[in-house]
Write a protein that holds these residues in place. Structure first.
Motif, mmCIF file in Angstrom:
data_model
loop_
_atom_site.group_PDB
_atom_site.id
_atom_site.type_symbol
_atom_site.label_atom_id
_atom_site.label_comp_id
_atom_site.label_asym_id
_atom_site.label_seq_id
_atom_site.Cartn_x
_atom_site.Cartn_y
_atom_site.Cartn_z
ATOM 1 N N LEU A 43 0.649 -1.198 -0.190
ATOM 2 C CA LEU A 43 0.040 -0.086 -0.119
ATOM 3 C C LEU A 43 1.174 0.804 -0.250
ATOM 4 N N TYR A 44 0.861 2.375 -1.168
ATOM 5 C CA TYR A 44 1.139 3.351 -0.998
ATOM 6 C C TYR A 44 0.668 4.763 -0.823
ATOM 7 N N ASN A 45 1.226 5.882 -0.125
ATOM 8 C CA ASN A 45 0.120 7.243 -0.058
ATOM 9 C C ASN A 45 0.419 7.813 -1.831
ATOM 10 N N SER A 46 -0.440 8.595 -1.452
ATOM 11 C CA SER A 46 -0.392 9.351 -2.937
ATOM 12 C C SER A 46 0.766 10.202 -3.623
ATOM 13 N N ASN A 47 1.828 10.171 -2.125
ATOM 14 C CA ASN A 47 3.292 10.071 -2.835
ATOM 15 C C ASN A 47 4.100 9.258 -3.756
ATOM 16 N N GLY A 48 3.929 7.575 -3.350
ATOM 17 C CA GLY A 48 4.952 6.468 -4.100
ATOM 18 C C GLY A 48 5.480 6.586 -3.093
ATOM 19 N N GLN A 49 4.940 6.901 -1.738
ATOM 20 C CA GLN A 49 5.939 6.026 -0.673
ATOM 21 C C GLN A 49 5.168 4.876 0.216
ATOM 22 N N LYS A 50 5.742 4.399 0.147
ATOM 23 C CA LYS A 50 5.085 2.965 1.328
ATOM 24 C C LYS A 50 4.827 2.956 2.399
ATOM 25 N N VAL A 51 3.525 2.817 2.732
ATOM 26 C CA VAL A 51 2.941 2.911 4.304
ATOM 27 C C VAL A 51 3.362 1.531 4.855
ATOM 28 N N HIS A 52 2.758 1.574 5.753
ATOM 29 C CA HIS A 52 2.836 0.583 7.040
ATOM 30 C C HIS A 52 1.186 -0.104 7.210
ATOM 31 N N PHE A 53 0.966 -0.740 6.959
ATOM 32 C CA PHE A 53 -0.219 -1.859 7.471
ATOM 33 C C PHE A 53 -0.505 -3.288 7.946
ATOM 34 N N GLY A 103 -7.436 9.600 2.512
ATOM 35 C CA GLY A 103 -6.947 9.793 1.574
ATOM 36 C C GLY A 103 -6.848 8.707 0.738
ATOM 37 N N ILE A 104 -6.232 9.222 -0.694
ATOM 38 C CA ILE A 104 -6.251 8.034 -1.939
ATOM 39 C C ILE A 104 -4.503 7.437 -0.989
ATOM 40 N N TYR A 105 -4.698 6.447 -1.451
ATOM 41 C CA TYR A 105 -4.058 5.739 -1.835
ATOM 42 C C TYR A 105 -3.636 4.287 -2.896
ATOM 43 N N LEU A 106 -2.324 3.976 -3.017
ATOM 44 C CA LEU A 106 -2.780 2.899 -4.162
ATOM 45 C C LEU A 106 -2.290 1.793 -3.881
ATOM 46 N N LEU A 107 -3.001 0.750 -4.464
ATOM 47 C CA LEU A 107 -2.923 -1.162 -3.642
ATOM 48 C C LEU A 107 -1.985 -1.535 -4.861
ATOM 49 N N GLN A 108 -1.095 -2.221 -4.957
ATOM 50 C CA GLN A 108 -0.195 -3.278 -5.733
ATOM 51 C C GLN A 108 -0.155 -4.730 -5.313
ATOM 52 N N ILE A 109 -0.612 -5.382 -6.551
ATOM 53 C CA ILE A 109 -0.185 -6.496 -6.172
ATOM 54 C C ILE A 109 0.350 -7.410 -7.442
ATOM 55 N N ASN A 110 1.754 -7.946 -6.551
ATOM 56 C CA ASN A 110 2.979 -8.756 -7.524
ATOM 57 C C ASN A 110 2.889 -9.921 -7.175
ATOM 58 N N HIS A 150 6.024 -10.318 -12.075
ATOM 59 C CA HIS A 150 5.584 -9.002 -13.197
ATOM 60 C C HIS A 150 4.236 -8.498 -11.728
ATOM 61 N N SER A 151 3.206 -7.489 -12.278
ATOM 62 C CA SER A 151 2.525 -6.842 -11.567
ATOM 63 C C SER A 151 1.181 -7.661 -11.961
ATOM 64 N N TYR A 152 0.315 -8.117 -10.876
ATOM 65 C CA TYR A 152 -1.266 -8.322 -11.142
ATOM 66 C C TYR A 152 -2.020 -6.979 -11.166
ATOM 67 N N TYR A 153 -1.876 -5.994 -9.951
ATOM 68 C CA TYR A 153 -3.125 -5.868 -9.902
ATOM 69 C C TYR A 153 -2.394 -3.986 -9.734
ATOM 70 N N THR A 154 -3.003 -2.779 -9.947
ATOM 71 C CA THR A 154 -2.738 -1.776 -9.157
ATOM 72 C C THR A 154 -4.309 -1.239 -9.463
ATOM 73 N N LYS A 155 -4.001 -0.835 -7.862
ATOM 74 C CA LYS A 155 -5.985 0.135 -8.047
ATOM 75 C C LYS A 155 -5.588 0.865 -6.631
ATOM 76 N N LYS A 156 -6.870 2.385 -7.354
ATOM 77 C CA LYS A 156 -6.768 3.650 -6.177
ATOM 78 C C LYS A 156 -7.986 3.056 -5.395
ATOM 79 N N ILE A 157 -7.490 3.179 -3.612
ATOM 80 C CA ILE A 157 -8.184 2.942 -2.794
ATOM 81 C C ILE A 157 -8.786 4.548 -2.079
ATOM 82 N N ILE A 158 -9.519 5.174 -1.652
ATOM 83 C CA ILE A 158 -9.938 6.020 -1.450
ATOM 84 C C ILE A 158 -10.867 5.725 0.338
ATOM 85 N N LEU A 159 -9.639 5.891 1.539
ATOM 86 C CA LEU A 159 -10.189 5.661 2.635
ATOM 87 C C LEU A 159 -10.958 6.717 3.125
ATOM 88 N N ASN A 160 -12.350 7.095 4.009
ATOM 89 C CA ASN A 160 -12.985 8.083 4.203
ATOM 90 C C ASN A 160 -13.230 8.254 6.153
#
Length: 438
Positions: free
Chosen positions: A387-397, A417-424, A428-438
């Motif tokens: 999981l990455y924040n909007s600046n492309g920095q990996k965050v803990h979870f 805010g907006i985060y980016l979920l990446q599944i590798n 290769h990369s399987y999937y990258t998706k924007k995730i909104i945390l309300n």
């Protein structure tokens, strides 16, 4: 007879049909040139001559088509002979109804144009008449395939971004929008219309100094985040000011400075912040998007006759001749102060779905702050889920594997805010998706 033929070729023509009226000036024999492309965004009031010369030069001597839903032939002589830039013809087509979109002549003239100019008027008419019709399809094909140059003033500029203020319910003032971002007059649309790759995620606004529209543009950007989960960008022009964007993404600003205070503004959410979301963007409440007075970063550029002051739309940080500002809104009150050049060291990951066998839900993530990740097929490797924040920095979870193909991700100690979920996978990369945390 040859002299008479030449006179006929260049005789002004007016054609009145049931669904449209055509005003034609110039050579009635179509010419085919290789236009240079580009976009001319005009803030309204009287056109800037130097920006219009840039627009005409990019036709490379081709045919100019003015599209509008009201008015007459005011552009014809101005564009054909008033600026000293040779073009083959100028035709104004006034669409009297939405039915004009299906007229074969209107479609043919769009296909033959090297340049299309949208006049001022009512942008909702433009949208309701032309969206999802052959008109916008042919215009977009011309942009992509033939590299035609596009421009517009006032309402004609307002329709150029991927996101646009449709004015479906009429215009809205900064005061009304700031007091309630969900005011029925705040109609920010995203349905596909005029497609410019360089204006992806951009909303445009016009007449920026008359009246002051800075506050309402902040609301438009807040609504883009609230409605679509996108940290948007914006380009705005004062009256008599134009932004001309070439095909490399370099934007020149034309205007009457220093005799007149003509400005263009390039606005973006502050990518230096981990959380860029408004503190309060809710129905019936004043907007608060403060974030320490630095919610939005703005490059203000004076427009002059040479267009020497510029901004690069490729990186949204490199400019010449401008000044950086910070904009913010606190309880509906707009504020502007001097700022520093934007400096975002990390690039956010782009959303790319490469394997549709993966699904994530719910999105947005609400009160439970958990996201379920499921794969509908069995993979041989163990996926790496990040999981990455909007600046492309990996965050803990926290991540819990429930069974062979279902995972639960816990959003622990993360701000909204907006985060980016990446599944590798392993290679290769399987999937990258924007995730909104309300």
């Amino acid at each position: 007879m040859k002299r008479l033929a030449v006179l006929i070729l260049f005789f002004p023509l007016i054609v009145i049909a049931q669904n449209y009226t055509s005003y034609f000036t110039g050579n009635i024999v179509d010419t085919v040139t290789m236009p240079s492309g580009g976009i001319c965004l005009m803030g309204g009031a009287t056109e800037d001559d130097n920006a219009m010369k840039w627009f005409l030069q990019n036709t490379n001597g081709g045919d100019v088509l003015v599209l509008r839903t009201s008015g007459t032939n005011g552009y014809n002589n101005y564009l054909y002979s008033g600026l000293g830039i040779p073009v083959n013809s100028v035709e104004t087509i006034v669409c009297n109804s939405a039915a004009a979109s299906n007229d074969a002549y209107v479609q043919q003239r769009i296909q033959q144009a090297e340049a299309i100019w949208f006049a001022g008027g009512d942008q909702w008419k433009y949208i309701s008449y032309w969206r999802n019709t052959p008109v916008d399809s042919l215009i977009n094909d011309g942009i992509k395939q033939r590299h035609i140059v596009i421009g517009g003033t006032s309402a004609g500029m307002a329709i150029e971004g991927k996101y646009y203020f449709s004015a479906q319910n009429g215009t809205v003032t900064s005061t009304a929008a700031l007091a309630n971002p969900f005011n029925s007059m705040v109609t920010v649309d995203s349905a596909a219309f005029i497609s410019h790759a360089i204006l992806n995620n951009v909303v445009t606004d016009t007449h920026f100094d008359n009246p002051d529209r800075r506050g309402r543009l902040c609301v438009f950007l807040a609504r883009i985040f609230s409605d679509y989960g996108i940290y948007g960008k914006a380009i705005a022009c004062d009256e008599y000011t134009a932004v001309c964007i070439d095909t490399t993404g370099n934007a020149k600003v034309f205007g009457g400075y220093p005799a007149y205070d003509d400005n263009a503004y390039f606005i973006q959410t502050n990518c230096e912040l981990t959380n860029q979301a408004p503190e309060n963007c809710s129905s019936g409440n004043p907007l608060t998007w403060n974030l320490g007075g630095e919610a939005l970063r703005v490059y203000q550029v004076k427009g002059n006759a040479s267009g020497q002051n510029t901004f690069d739309l490729n990186d949204w940080k490199t400019g010449a001749g401008g000044t950086w500002l910070n904009w913010s809104v606190n309880a509906g009150a707009f504020n502007s102060q001097n700022g520093n050049p934007i400096n975002c060291n990390s690039s956010a990951i782009l959303e790319t779905k490469t394997d549709e066998s993966w699904e994530v839900f719910p999105n947005p993530v609400e009160e439970q702050r958990t996201l379920t990740i499921r794969c509908k097929v069995q993979h041989t490797d163990t996926p790496d889920i990040s999981l990455y924040n909007s600046n492309g920095q990996k965050v803990h979870f926290g991540l819990v594997k429930q069974n062979n193909n279902v995972y639960t991700l816990f959003f622990v100690n993360l701000t909204k805010g907006i985060y980016l979920l990446q599944i590798n996978g392993n290679e290769h990369s399987y999937y990258t998706k924007k995730i909104i945390l309300n």
